[in-house]
Design a protein around this motif. Sequence first.
Motif: not given
Length: 262
Positions: A151-155
Amino acid sequence: MVVQSYYDFASSTGFSVRLGSTHNILGKQTGHKIHVMKRLLCSKEGSFNLILPPTNGNRRKNGVSRCGCLASIKFKRIDRSDQWVTHFVNLDHNHPFTTPTKIRYLPINRSISHTSKILFSSLADVNVPVSQQAAYFINQLGGPENMGCMILDINNMVRDDRIDLKNYDVDLIVEDFEMKKLENAQFFYDLVKDDAGRLKHLFWADPTIIENYKLFGDSVTFDTTYKTNVYSMVFGMFCGVNHHRKTTIFGSAFLRYFLNSL
């Protein structure tokens, strides 16, 4: 390629790699820079205190975990060709490798495919939260282990897209103002940029607004009530009152502001 082989080795073994140092030379014929040496380090190389010096107060926990690992590898190019050879290698790590069940969380194993980027960007454009985007993809792919990212990569991807969009919006508004100025020479706008070339202030007024100022500009107020936008800029209006006692606008502006502590 020998460099990619080392990345694959690190990916399957359970450690991440970062670029350490490089050496370039100028090509005699083209004059362009040519990479002739590349050194890759373990991501845990270096001292933790050098990255984040100690402070007096409590510090938030973070993911930095440098432990002075000396594992590294150096590649050299053969006679400016496309072939590389291993010049030096040290495979002795001073830390345990990531367990097989968590290897997929390493940065070296995380990426967002081009198709996924398009889908994530489309969902972000209609204000779908990243958590819901991730939940949808996890369900479609049969589990989080099949996503290939966190999710951090998407953010981070959504954040970078918004930054690019802001820069593109500035170009669009300047282009639109130039078109208005070509259509009507009385249209006026002016902008100020900072040292980094980013928009700092922008003011504009169309011919109708200018005429209103000539007629009713005896008293002018500058209203900066409207401060809500994604550009961290204040939207202000030069206002007055016409002969019908109605509010009339004499000009508009975007201003970048900073809050200074007293």
